[in-house]
Scaffold this motif. Structure first.
Motif, PDB file in Angstrom:
ATOM      1  N   THR A  13       0.816  -1.215   0.000  1.00 24.90           N
ATOM      2  CA  THR A  13       0.000   0.000   0.000  1.00 24.90           C
ATOM      3  C   THR A  13       0.848   1.262   0.000  1.00 24.90           C
ATOM      4  O   THR A  13       0.307   2.361   0.077  1.00 24.90           O
ATOM      5  CB  THR A  13      -0.915   0.039   1.239  1.00 24.90           C
ATOM      6  N   ASN A  14       2.135   1.086  -0.088  1.00 29.24           N
ATOM      7  CA  ASN A  14       3.048   2.209  -0.006  1.00 29.24           C
ATOM      8  C   ASN A  14       2.858   3.220  -1.132  1.00 29.24           C
ATOM      9  O   ASN A  14       3.054   4.413  -0.964  1.00 29.24           O
ATOM     10  CB  ASN A  14       4.486   1.668  -0.059  1.00 29.24           C
ATOM     11  N   SER A  15       2.462   2.710  -2.302  1.00 30.11           N
ATOM     12  CA  SER A  15       2.435   3.589  -3.476  1.00 30.11           C
ATOM     13  C   SER A  15       1.094   4.291  -3.671  1.00 30.11           C
ATOM     14  O   SER A  15       1.016   5.265  -4.400  1.00 30.11           O
ATOM     15  CB  SER A  15       2.764   2.776  -4.720  1.00 30.11           C
ATOM     16  N   GLY A  16       0.019   3.783  -3.053  1.00 34.81           N
ATOM     17  CA  GLY A  16      -1.284   4.400  -3.271  1.00 34.81           C
ATOM     18  C   GLY A  16      -1.882   4.116  -4.640  1.00 34.81           C
ATOM     19  O   GLY A  16      -2.856   4.726  -5.038  1.00 34.81           O
ATOM     20  N   ARG A  17      -1.266   3.168  -5.377  1.00 35.05           N
ATOM     21  CA  ARG A  17      -1.808   2.783  -6.673  1.00 35.05           C
ATOM     22  C   ARG A  17      -2.004   1.274  -6.689  1.00 35.05           C
ATOM     23  O   ARG A  17      -1.327   0.557  -5.970  1.00 35.05           O
ATOM     24  CB  ARG A  17      -0.857   3.158  -7.813  1.00 35.05           C
ATOM     25  N   SER A  18      -2.889   0.828  -7.527  1.00 32.32           N
ATOM     26  CA  SER A  18      -3.121  -0.609  -7.588  1.00 32.32           C
ATOM     27  C   SER A  18      -3.495  -1.048  -8.995  1.00 32.32           C
ATOM     28  O   SER A  18      -4.065  -0.282  -9.766  1.00 32.32           O
ATOM     29  CB  SER A  18      -4.243  -0.972  -6.606  1.00 32.32           C
ATOM     30  N   ALA A  19      -3.151  -2.274  -9.345  1.00 28.06           N
ATOM     31  CA  ALA A  19      -3.600  -2.892 -10.589  1.00 28.06           C
ATOM     32  C   ALA A  19      -3.955  -4.337 -10.246  1.00 28.06           C
ATOM     33  O   ALA A  19      -3.681  -4.797  -9.132  1.00 28.06           O
ATOM     34  CB  ALA A  19      -2.501  -2.844 -11.648  1.00 28.06           C
ATOM     35  N   TRP A  20      -4.560  -5.056 -11.173  1.00 31.49           N
ATOM     36  CA  TRP A  20      -5.083  -6.381 -10.822  1.00 31.49           C
ATOM     37  C   TRP A  20      -4.032  -7.304 -10.239  1.00 31.49           C
ATOM     38  O   TRP A  20      -4.321  -8.103  -9.348  1.00 31.49           O
ATOM     39  CB  TRP A  20      -5.800  -7.048 -11.997  1.00 31.49           C
ATOM     40  N   PHE A  21      -2.786  -7.183 -10.710  1.00 31.87           N
ATOM     41  CA  PHE A  21      -1.785  -8.143 -10.269  1.00 31.87           C
ATOM     42  C   PHE A  21      -1.439  -7.985  -8.786  1.00 31.87           C
ATOM     43  O   PHE A  21      -1.063  -8.952  -8.124  1.00 31.87           O
ATOM     44  CB  PHE A  21      -0.523  -8.018 -11.125  1.00 31.87           C
ATOM     45  N   VAL A  22      -1.553  -6.770  -8.267  1.00 34.39           N
ATOM     46  CA  VAL A  22      -1.319  -6.555  -6.835  1.00 34.39           C
ATOM     47  C   VAL A  22      -2.303  -7.419  -6.035  1.00 34.39           C
ATOM     48  O   VAL A  22      -1.942  -8.022  -5.019  1.00 34.39           O
ATOM     49  CB  VAL A  22      -1.478  -5.065  -6.482  1.00 34.39           C
ATOM     50  N   GLY A  23      -3.543  -7.469  -6.523  1.00 34.46           N
ATOM     51  CA  GLY A  23      -4.536  -8.320  -5.873  1.00 34.46           C
ATOM     52  C   GLY A  23      -4.151  -9.782  -5.931  1.00 34.46           C
ATOM     53  O   GLY A  23      -4.281 -10.520  -4.942  1.00 34.46           O
ATOM     54  N   VAL A  24      -3.659 -10.217  -7.104  1.00 37.25           N
ATOM     55  CA  VAL A  24      -3.234 -11.612  -7.254  1.00 37.25           C
ATOM     56  C   VAL A  24      -2.148 -11.951  -6.244  1.00 37.25           C
ATOM     57  O   VAL A  24      -2.163 -13.006  -5.611  1.00 37.25           O
ATOM     58  CB  VAL A  24      -2.734 -11.876  -8.697  1.00 37.25           C
ATOM     59  N   LEU A  25      -1.207 -11.026  -6.055  1.00 35.79           N
ATOM     60  CA  LEU A  25      -0.101 -11.268  -5.123  1.00 35.79           C
ATOM     61  C   LEU A  25      -0.602 -11.460  -3.693  1.00 35.79           C
ATOM     62  O   LEU A  25      -0.176 -12.382  -2.987  1.00 35.79           O
ATOM     63  CB  LEU A  25       0.869 -10.090  -5.154  1.00 35.79           C
ATOM     64  N   LEU A  26      -1.516 -10.579  -3.264  1.00 39.01           N
ATOM     65  CA  LEU A  26      -2.046 -10.699  -1.903  1.00 39.01           C
ATOM     66  C   LEU A  26      -2.819 -12.002  -1.754  1.00 39.01           C
ATOM     67  O   LEU A  26      -2.697 -12.704  -0.747  1.00 39.01           O
ATOM     68  CB  LEU A  26      -2.936  -9.498  -1.577  1.00 39.01           C
ATOM     69  N   LEU A  27      -3.619 -12.335  -2.769  1.00 36.90           N
ATOM     70  CA  LEU A  27      -4.382 -13.581  -2.707  1.00 36.90           C
ATOM     71  C   LEU A  27      -3.446 -14.789  -2.714  1.00 36.90           C
ATOM     72  O   LEU A  27      -3.727 -15.814  -2.074  1.00 36.90           O
ATOM     73  CB  LEU A  27      -5.365 -13.664  -3.878  1.00 36.90           C
ATOM     74  N   LEU A  28      -2.318 -14.676  -3.433  1.00 36.21           N
ATOM     75  CA  LEU A  28      -1.337 -15.766  -3.460  1.00 36.21           C
ATOM     76  C   LEU A  28      -0.809 -16.042  -2.053  1.00 36.21           C
ATOM     77  O   LEU A  28      -0.764 -17.198  -1.609  1.00 36.21           O
ATOM     78  CB  LEU A  28      -0.178 -15.386  -4.391  1.00 36.21           C
ATOM     79  N   VAL A  29      -0.443 -14.988  -1.350  1.00 41.23           N
ATOM     80  CA  VAL A  29       0.071 -15.181   0.008  1.00 41.23           C
ATOM     81  C   VAL A  29      -1.014 -15.808   0.887  1.00 41.23           C
ATOM     82  O   VAL A  29      -0.746 -16.724   1.673  1.00 41.23           O
ATOM     83  CB  VAL A  29       0.580 -13.847   0.604  1.00 41.23           C
ATOM     84  N   TYR A  30      -2.254 -15.330   0.727  1.00 44.49           N
ATOM     85  CA  TYR A  30      -3.344 -15.918   1.510  1.00 44.49           C
ATOM     86  C   TYR A  30      -3.536 -17.393   1.165  1.00 44.49           C
ATOM     87  O   TYR A  30      -3.732 -18.228   2.056  1.00 44.49           O
ATOM     88  CB  TYR A  30      -4.647 -15.142   1.272  1.00 44.49           C
ATOM     89  N   ALA A  31      -3.463 -17.713  -0.116  1.00 47.10           N
ATOM     90  CA  ALA A  31      -3.636 -19.107  -0.542  1.00 47.10           C
ATOM     91  C   ALA A  31      -2.524 -19.993   0.032  1.00 47.10           C
ATOM     92  O   ALA A  31      -2.770 -21.148   0.407  1.00 47.10           O
ATOM     93  CB  ALA A  31      -3.644 -19.193  -2.069  1.00 47.10           C
ATOM     94  N   ILE A  32      -1.304 -19.461   0.110  1.00 44.52           N
ATOM     95  CA  ILE A  32      -0.201 -20.231   0.701  1.00 44.52           C
ATOM     96  C   ILE A  32      -0.527 -20.563   2.158  1.00 44.52           C
ATOM     97  O   ILE A  32      -0.364 -21.699   2.602  1.00 44.52           O
ATOM     98  CB  ILE A  32       1.119 -19.437   0.609  1.00 44.52           C
ATOM     99  N   PHE A  33      -1.023 -19.565   2.894  1.00 41.35           N
ATOM    100  CA  PHE A  33      -1.381 -19.797   4.293  1.00 41.35           C
ATOM    101  C   PHE A  33      -2.493 -20.840   4.397  1.00 41.35           C
ATOM    102  O   PHE A  33      -2.433 -21.766   5.201  1.00 41.35           O
ATOM    103  CB  PHE A  33      -1.855 -18.500   4.950  1.00 41.35           C
ATOM    104  N   ALA A  34      -3.550 -20.656   3.587  1.00 43.96           N
ATOM    105  CA  ALA A  34      -4.709 -21.548   3.663  1.00 43.96           C
ATOM    106  C   ALA A  34      -4.291 -22.978   3.359  1.00 43.96           C
ATOM    107  O   ALA A  34      -4.686 -23.933   4.056  1.00 43.96           O
ATOM    108  CB  ALA A  34      -5.786 -21.087   2.678  1.00 43.96           C
ATOM    109  N   MET A  35      -3.463 -23.135   2.335  1.00 38.90           N
ATOM    110  CA  MET A  35      -3.022 -24.472   1.935  1.00 38.90           C
ATOM    111  C   MET A  35      -2.197 -25.127   3.042  1.00 38.90           C
ATOM    112  O   MET A  35      -2.379 -26.311   3.347  1.00 38.90           O
ATOM    113  CB  MET A  35      -2.184 -24.334   0.666  1.00 38.90           C
ATOM    114  N   THR A  36      -1.310 -24.350   3.640  1.00 37.86           N
ATOM    115  CA  THR A  36      -0.470 -24.892   4.705  1.00 37.86           C
ATOM    116  C   THR A  36      -1.320 -25.318   5.899  1.00 37.86           C
ATOM    117  O   THR A  36      -1.123 -26.396   6.469  1.00 37.86           O
ATOM    118  CB  THR A  36       0.561 -23.832   5.147  1.00 37.86           C
ATOM    119  N   LEU A  37      -2.289 -24.480   6.266  1.00 36.97           N
ATOM    120  CA  LEU A  37      -3.151 -24.821   7.403  1.00 36.97           C
ATOM    121  C   LEU A  37      -3.997 -26.044   7.085  1.00 36.97           C
ATOM    122  O   LEU A  37      -4.319 -26.830   7.971  1.00 36.97           O
ATOM    123  CB  LEU A  37      -4.069 -23.639   7.744  1.00 36.97           C
ATOM    124  N   TYR A  38      -4.362 -26.178   5.818  1.00 37.56           N
ATOM    125  CA  TYR A  38      -5.222 -27.284   5.434  1.00 37.56           C
ATOM    126  C   TYR A  38      -4.536 -28.626   5.634  1.00 37.56           C
ATOM    127  O   TYR A  38      -5.156 -29.600   6.050  1.00 37.56           O
ATOM    128  CB  TYR A  38      -5.652 -27.130   3.976  1.00 37.56           C
TER     129      TYR A  38
END
Lengths: 367, 367, 367
Positions: free
Chosen positions: C333-358
């Motif tokens: 969030t440092n830049s104050g700008r966003s594009a779709w890939f930023v969302g993919v990156l955050l979701l990727l990290v979340y998916a890594i956590f979810a998969m590990t917990l699973y």
């Protein structure tokens, strides 16, 4: 001697110099009154540190820019260095390391945070040159990585553990001092233009002393600080125990705040005068100097002074605190702007550390 | 064949191709002269890697932008991939993982740092497009988190540990490859405009080859690299031991630097020509590609090649180093500007890692 | 009652209110049909949460800016709070802590990531006021450090471990609540000007209700959520086991996503209307509120409700996940700008956590 007397008359802080003879007298009369000696030593160190930093500045000012900057940078943490040498001499490696780590954390969180808060209570938004803040944060980050390495290695049960650790500590000290030297070259010589203050308005906070007086003061005060530091180190552990503080709290918080008291006074007053560039330079500059210069120098000195040589292996908790403090600084100083709440945040992180160290029972945190 | 011969004549690096027949001959004559074979293999891999990267570029250039970018991106780390496959085939999982982690750290700290330093010695300040640096740093960060997960899980004493680990590794590989694919889509297709170089001045560093020559070179050199890599992998451990290096140092530092030698040559020369965009793209692009593409592909390949399948569980020390390297990159590339001291800082962190790995005695760092 | 009925008619989400009587009836008829009860409870909580958040907003809107902001901020996570109180009452401390940590991670990675992705699929680049994002990220970082402290302390085998931990938890709770209070003072009073939305275009997403209706709805729905939450907490563990989920996955992922469903619906729709300021404020504001307000309040409440008081010592894995999520947010969030890939990156990290917990088998992740 007139400027020195005038300085003492004008600055209430220096009236506390009266505690210097008091503590020295008390020590020879009642060497086991730990609590009294501890309090008196703290009261005596604070004005001595203030004098020391003023004398250093005066000498630095009159020897040209590059040498002056170098002098200022290397003598800036003289109080911390002398306290640490006293502890080294007493073989108190745990205390030395705790005071190094504590000083880094106190400067980068407490001193910086209090500057932002005090300045922010007067000014809506304050700006500062972020080049300096960035340089020091980056140096701190690298130094913290260097201090992490020996702690990480200690997880292996090594046959030649002691020896490996000492080899690594020596190598890392060389790297840190070289990096410190390059940073001086960078900020004082090749890229001086980056580090110009944003709000330099000409006037300095005090008239400077003639060089002779400054040098004499430097020498005399250094001796006095050394004497009082011996008393401080000898009494701090016992006194802390009597006050119900954990040894970790004493080493990390009390020693660090006492050692940095004089610099903090200067940094806080600069922040309230909207000279945040100076505050940031003192706080972060001092932190990076301790990490890259004081710590390796102490390790090398430990071969000459003290019963056994010291390595650079820190207690993992200390490394984590330095790491968090450093990353927080990097993120916070990124914008070059500040408001009071930024100060609150830094102080919050410091308070979390202080509180955690306070509740750790004796004997839990080893180097 | 003229362009290839011309290339070889003009580029002193390629004269080292003479070591390719030498190492192959030596191997069949004296298969147990590990130290000699190791040195010869290193000397032979460097020019082969340079040829390989030139051929890849030539093919990529002539197949249109999107496919070309894809090809360049997927074949860019062919040398590392081939060395790793040779190690996989020999069942050396520890070496494979060390070389993956080592390549990520070497590219993001050593290669990038040396580019900043070399460029900074010539130019006061250099600017580069930070969009690319940010994309790759962010990808690296996410990939490092993925590689952290299996290491974290290994703390549990799991009954079905092996099986759980393999399931997790497979899932994570899928995620990483998908993320890598999206990043190509993002940077080559939907948001191409973000990644335009700041200082693209038209001229390319070398004339390109006809497609036929490029494809043939690609195939022949790949086979040669594969042959030499087998010798390299077979001799590196023994030779390192004879030179007094720890296995961790060999895997992390030596293999990574040899594998990346050719790319480094290109990146350094670009930095000295003030084309820092290209240097940053090579260094960080290569690091993120290894993390998101090479590592999962190797894991999947391990089911086909080699004695047992490989998981993605790294030695915790390796994960910490990747994490620190990545966060350092994120913080450093944030501004899109560079001066020589930034390079010194990155190299300092790399030197700390190298020094620590060097002193770790054999048998301490396991995967 | 007309506005309420109109709201229900217009919003398909609210048609799901029919599941509220269904789940209550089922519970009294078949109290051991865990799987059915779990599914019905989830389906009933989602529309109730939506109503609750709408009622809160209506009340907040009509009580003036400062009090309204305070109300909105303190009631915003009411659903999460009620679910957690139900779990606290059942003595399920592990579940409470998992849901706190899970909500922080889900809001800062999943909710924010999905907003960036959904918004980015419609708009090439989106801008938002980064002052708010920075404030919340910084608060989250400090809160994560506070939650790290008790986890770090648990490594010592303390004689008075339990007692020390409780003292520390109480102190930290005080610090966190004070910091939360300061942040409200800062963002709603002293530095309000920093946090103005970039793209506020006057129209609000829905007509607001008269104050009487809003207050009555608030009270009635709170009671209903409390009733359904009891059923949810009682059935979730058993149902998860039947569905093959690990307890860690249930606590971290399932409970967190259900508790935040209503807020997510609002945040996603704002992102698709290019009102990213609102999305970021909901996602990060909610995360920081849970860390700085909900967590300490729950700890204090645990002295009144439930069999034994709860401390703030989290499972180390949970602390690491919060830490990574927070640092990722700070960097992204440092830049104050966003594009779709930023969302993919955050979701990727979340998916890594979810998969590990699973894949973590039952009984491995303890608080």
């Amino acid at each position: 001697m007139t400027p020195l007397l005038k300085e003492i008359r004008d600055s209430p802080l220096l009236w506390m110099l009266v505690f210097v003879p008091v503590v020295l007298a008390t020590e020879s009369l009642a060497p086991s009154a730990h609590l009294v000696l501890f309090v008196l030593a703290v009261l005596a160190i604070v004005p001595l540190a203030a004098l020391l930093s003023h004398a250093t500045e005066s000498v630095a000012e009159q020897t040209g820019d590059a040498i002056g900057g170098l002098l200022n940078a290397t003598l800036g943490n003289l109080t911390e260095l002398i306290i640490a040498i006293a502890a080294l001499h007493a073989g108190e490696h745990v205390l030395v390391k705790a005071s190094i780590a504590g000083a880094i954390v106190a400067n980068s969180l407490f001193m910086l945070g209090a500057c932002f808060l005090l300045g922010g209570l007067r000014y809506h938004v304050q700006e500062y040159n972020r080049a300096g803040a960035r340089l020091h944060s980056a140096l701190l980050l690298a130094a913290t990585v260097a201090l992490l390495a020996p702690a990480a290695i200690s997880n292996f049960e090594l046959a030649q553990g002691e020896q490996v650790l000492r080899k690594l500590s020596t190598g890392l000290s060389g790297l840190l001092i070289a990096a410190y030297g390059s940073s001086l070259l960078f900020s004082l010589r090749t890229h001086k233009d980056f580090f110009a203050a944003k709000d330099h308005n000409g006037k300095d906070e005090a008239a400077h002393w003639p060089i002779g007086l400054a040098v004499v003061t430097l020498i005399v005060v250094t001796v006095l600080v050394a004497l009082v530091s011996e008393i401080f180190v000898a009494s701090v552990q016992e006194a802390g125990r009597m006050l119900g503080m954990s040894p970790a709290f004493i080493g990390f918080i009390v020693v660090a705040l006492v050692g940095g008291a004089a610099e903090m006074a200067v940094a806080f007053s600069a922040a309230r005068q909207n000279r945040l560039d100076m505050s940031v330079a003192i706080a972060l500059g001092s932190a990076s100097q301790i990490a890259l210069f004081v710590a390796p120098v102490l390790m090398i000195l430990s071969y000459a002074i003290g019963p056994t040589p010291m390595d650079l292996q820190f207690w993992p908790g200390a490394v984590v605190m330095m790491m968090i403090a450093t990353v927080t600084c990097c993120l916070v100083t990124n914008s070059g702007r500040s408001a009071w709440f930024v100060g609150v945040l830094l102080l919050l992180v410091y308070a979390i550390f202080a509180m955690t160290l306070y509740v750790i029972p004796p004997g839990s945190a080893r180097s």
